[in-house]
Design an enzyme around this catalytic site. Structure first.
Site, PDB file in Angstrom:
ATOM      1  CD  GLU A 199      -2.709   1.360   2.441  1.00 18.82           C
ATOM      2  OE1 GLU A 199      -3.532   2.287   2.457  1.00 18.82           O
ATOM      3  OE2 GLU A 199      -2.654   0.471   3.312  1.00 18.82           O
ATOM      4  CG  ASP A 220      -3.467  -2.540   4.205  1.00 19.33           C
ATOM      5  OD1 ASP A 220      -2.659  -1.796   4.800  1.00 19.33           O
ATOM      6  OD2 ASP A 220      -4.651  -2.240   4.009  1.00 19.33           O
ATOM      7  CB  ILE A 234      -1.534  -0.845   9.687  1.00 15.42           C
ATOM      8  CG1 ILE A 234      -0.175  -1.095  10.326  1.00 15.42           C
ATOM      9  CG2 ILE A 234      -2.613  -0.724  10.777  1.00 15.42           C
ATOM     10  CD1 ILE A 234       0.284   0.011  11.268  1.00 15.42           C
ATOM     11  CG  ASP A 235      -7.365  -3.374   6.136  1.00 16.85           C
ATOM     12  OD1 ASP A 235      -7.353  -2.665   5.116  1.00 16.85           O
ATOM     13  OD2 ASP A 235      -8.414  -3.822   6.650  1.00 16.85           O
ATOM     14  CB  THR A 238      -4.176   3.444   8.899  1.00 17.69           C
ATOM     15  OG1 THR A 238      -3.378   2.472   8.207  1.00 17.69           O
ATOM     16  CG2 THR A 238      -3.254   4.504   9.479  1.00 17.69           C
ATOM     17  CG  ASP A 272      -7.849  -1.758   1.323  1.00 15.73           C
ATOM     18  OD1 ASP A 272      -7.095  -1.449   2.264  1.00 15.73           O
ATOM     19  OD2 ASP A 272      -8.179  -0.959   0.424  1.00 15.73           O
TER      20      ASP A 272
END
Length: 270
Positions: A70, A89, A91-92, A94, A219
């Site tokens: 990402e 990702d 940190i999906d 955030t 995502d």
């Protein structure tokens, strides 16, 4: 890619996801440096650190695979070839992470010929690792999981998110789909702020379906693999075949997905 190869890769991915989650947790209690991709789309220094760690671990083990993360893609663009590609990702969720809402996850997928064949989604706050690879079923830690048997909207708990479009037209479009579901007497609607984890809730049968517009491949790729291996179905919101680059997804119990695809509208149909 044969099952033996996928099993070996899955072991690595599960381990990397857990280690990346540890970095995420350590960063959760630190002072975060915030940047804004848009007025409501946040990235932190922890996102970047986690992605760098994951890339180093995966590309050193499989140097011939492409990498789509990402944070790199925010600079270089989002694209997929037919080559094996890590789709990540760091940190999906955030925004949840920044606000100390403990519903965020590391998401790692292996995509081959633009289809997710392996996925791991790890929520380090509760030590939940959802994982799957093609032909092997889906698991939450060591427990096999499956989607619900829900077939109709009045019996369904559906997850979605509002995304980042704050234009008058975008807000009206989002609200119109919520209205369609409510007029179909949907049991309930939830918005959790992490597409990956919400899709995984669907995979384990705690929710019945998830849809969202404006999402990216990183995502949803991992969680879509997990849903399908849990007996579910993932498609474009129109009901057509899922395209990871189309920026929309619908996943859930198969019969319910078919019904939702006939009710929800996509922009070109408006």
């Amino acid at each position: 890619m044969n099952p033996t190869e996928l099993a070996e890769i899955a072991q690595l991915v599960d381990s990397v996801a857990r280690k990346a989650g540890k970095i995420m947790l350590e960063g959760a209690s630190s002072t975060k440096e915030l940047e804004f991709k848009s007025s409501v789309d946040i990235v932190t220094n922890i996102d970047k650190n986690v992605e760098s760690f994951i890339k180093q671990e995966l590309t050193s083990a499989y140097p011939d695979f492409d990498f789509l993360g990402e944070e790199e893609a925010s600079v270089n663009g989002e694209d997929l070839s037919d080559k094996p590609t890590w789709v990540v990702d760091p940190i999906d969720g955030t925004t949840n992470f920044v606000h100390n809402i403990k519903f965020s996850a590391v998401s790692i997928s292996l995509v081959v010929e633009k289809k997710a064949v392996l996925g791991a989604v790890y929520n380090p706050y509760v030590d939940d690792l959802y994982h799957a690879y093609k032909g092997n079923g889906a698991y939450l830690n060591d427990k096999k999981i499956q989607v619900s048997s829900t077939t109709t909207i009045p019996d369904a708990l559906i997850h979605t998110n509002v995304g980042y479009d704050r234009s008058e037209e975008g807000v009206a479009f989002m609200m119109a789909n919520l209205q369609r579901l409510m007029l179909k007497n949907v049991r309930s609607i939830r918005m959790g702020g992490s597409a990956a984890l919400e899709l995984c809730r669907v995979a384990e049968g705690k929710a019945d379906a998830f849809y969202e517009f404006g999402i990216h491949s990183w995502d949803v790729a991992a969680a879509c693999c997990i849903i399908e291996e849990a007996g579910g179905k993932t498609v474009d919101v129109s009901g057509k075949e899922l395209d990871l680059l189309a920026r929309r997804v619908l996943g859930g119990a198969p019969a319910l997905v078919d019904e939702l695809a006939s009710v929800l509208k996509v922009p070109e149909q408006e």
